[in-house]
Enzyme design. Structure first.
Site, PDB file in Angstrom:
ATOM      1  NE  ARG A 252      -4.283  -1.408   0.233  1.00 26.94           N
ATOM      2  CZ  ARG A 252      -4.427  -2.454  -0.578  1.00 26.94           C
ATOM      3  NH1 ARG A 252      -3.498  -2.760  -1.470  1.00 26.94           N
ATOM      4  NH2 ARG A 252      -5.519  -3.198  -0.524  1.00 26.94           N
ATOM      5  CD  GLU A 281      -3.126   2.808  -5.465  1.00 26.57           C
ATOM      6  OE1 GLU A 281      -4.143   2.153  -5.738  1.00 26.57           O
ATOM      7  OE2 GLU A 281      -2.110   2.310  -4.980  1.00 26.57           O
ATOM      8  CG  HIS A 299      -3.225  -1.151  -6.937  1.00 29.39           C
ATOM      9  ND1 HIS A 299      -3.632  -0.530  -5.779  1.00 29.39           N
ATOM     10  CD2 HIS A 299      -3.190  -2.470  -6.637  1.00 29.39           C
ATOM     11  CE1 HIS A 299      -3.828  -1.438  -4.841  1.00 29.39           C
ATOM     12  NE2 HIS A 299      -3.561  -2.625  -5.339  1.00 29.39           N
TER      13      HIS A 299
END
Ligand code: 8YV
Length: 339
Positions: A252, A281, A299
């Site tokens: 993360r 994000e 991601h």
């Protein structure tokens, strides 16, 4: 990346049973999962948080919702839990559940599930792919070739060997372990930092992230997100890694002090970085976009057809089990386990 919490709390009374139990989709989900929720479960869809409709929707439907299906992108906070008084379970598509307030869920007897194991291989593959790309500079070499520089400027500069490097892994859970196993096959020396030393681990344990970073060439972040790990990879850790060191993050964005990372890269205090995750994000610090020693992915760690299908199936198994028995198959926290 988080591991499941032990289901050790005593069960207590179930929450109020509404007249018409409903499933609620919170946030965007994989298309086929959203379609199944509509077709098979007649699920409601929560209007987005920035629109005016949400309050009216919750006033009309909030009391009927018994199960939420969401993902790590969105999650369920304490305010939304409070607006869903009959909620019994938050079913999370993804292993990371840091966007769901697990403490608030525990206090209210709401269960939480995630999708562990099925994505371990893909996320570990992504970490190793990023590591190789950053050290060998394959993405940059590809840009070099495409720009016609091979013919004009000659051979691409020499890069950093991957095999036999010293790698430190922050977070030795399932994914950290799978990364270590892969890199061991490359002859890498593996060390790790974890909240607790892992019993019988063949890898060297470091009591702090700084201690780990000081002795490795590459630091790989594989720890769960959330308040417990926020900023764990600090400016001090990056300085301990040093100007010959590389950072890889597939966990993360919040685990790394992103501003400190950008500064360290700008000042040449770090050799490079491979990042699949970011603090905000899909927004990525613009400074990173201009750096050739950094590989940036949107991601995609678990993003293969096979793994996402397995995550979807496990999400639906949790939903079916909860609707049939009130229990979860892969719980972070079982329903009714109040603290
Ligand atoms: C997914 C992830 O991209 O499982 C996780 O925690 O970060 C990824 O596998 C995410 O869950 C999809 O929202």
């Amino acid at each position: 990346m988080p591991d499941s919490r032990p289901d050790s709390r005593p069960d207590s009374a179930p929450r109020a049973v509404p007249a018409t139990p409903r499933v609620l989709q919170v946030g965007p989900l994989k298309d086929s999962l959203a379609e199944t929720l509509q077709a098979k479960y007649d699920a409601l869809v929560l209007p987005s948080a920035d629109g005016a409709e949400r309050a009216g929707f919750l006033a009309t439907h909030g009391a009927d919702v018994t199960a939420v299906v969401t993902s790590g992108r969105t999650g369920v906070d304490a305010a939304l839990m409070a607006a869903l008084p009959a909620l019994g379970a938050v079913i999370n598509f993804g292993v990371g559940y840091d966007t769901t307030d697990v403490d608030a869920a525990a206090a209210a007897g709401i269960g939480v599930s995630n999708t562990p194991d099925v994505l371990t291989d893909c996320v570990a593959d992504t970490a190793v792919g990023l590591l190789i790309d950053v050290l060998r500079r394959f993405t940059d070499a590809d840009r070099y070739l495409r720009a016609g520089r091979w013919t004009v400027d000659g051979n691409y500069p020499l890069t950093r060997q991957v095999s036999n490097t010293r790698v430190g892994i922050i977070g030795m859970g399932r994914i950290g372990g799978a990364i270590a196993k892969r890199l061991s096959a490359f002859g890498c020396t593996i060390g790790y930092h974890n909240r607790h030393r892992v019993p019988d681990s063949p890898y060297r344990y470091a009591a702090t992230p700084v201690d780990l970073a000081r002795d490795v060439d590459v630091l790989v972040v594989a720890a769960a997100g959330g308040d417990g790990t926020r900023g764990l990879v600090s400016a001090d850790v990056l300085d301990a890694l040093g100007p010959e060191g590389y950072l890889i993050n597939i966990a993360r964005g919040s685990v790394v002090d992103e501003a400190a990372l950008v500064t360290a890269l700008q000042q040449g205090r770090l050799a490079g970085a491979g990042l699949d995750v970011f603090v905000d994000e899909p927004n990525v610090p613009v400074e990173l976009l201009r750096m050739d020693n950094v590989v940036l992915l949107p991601h995609v760690g678990s993003g293969t057809v096979q793994t996402r299908a397995a995550m979807e199936a496990l999400t639906l198994r949790n939903l079916d089990e909860f609707l049939a028995t009130g229990r979860l198959v892969t719980p972070v926290l079982q329903p009714g386990a109040r603290v």
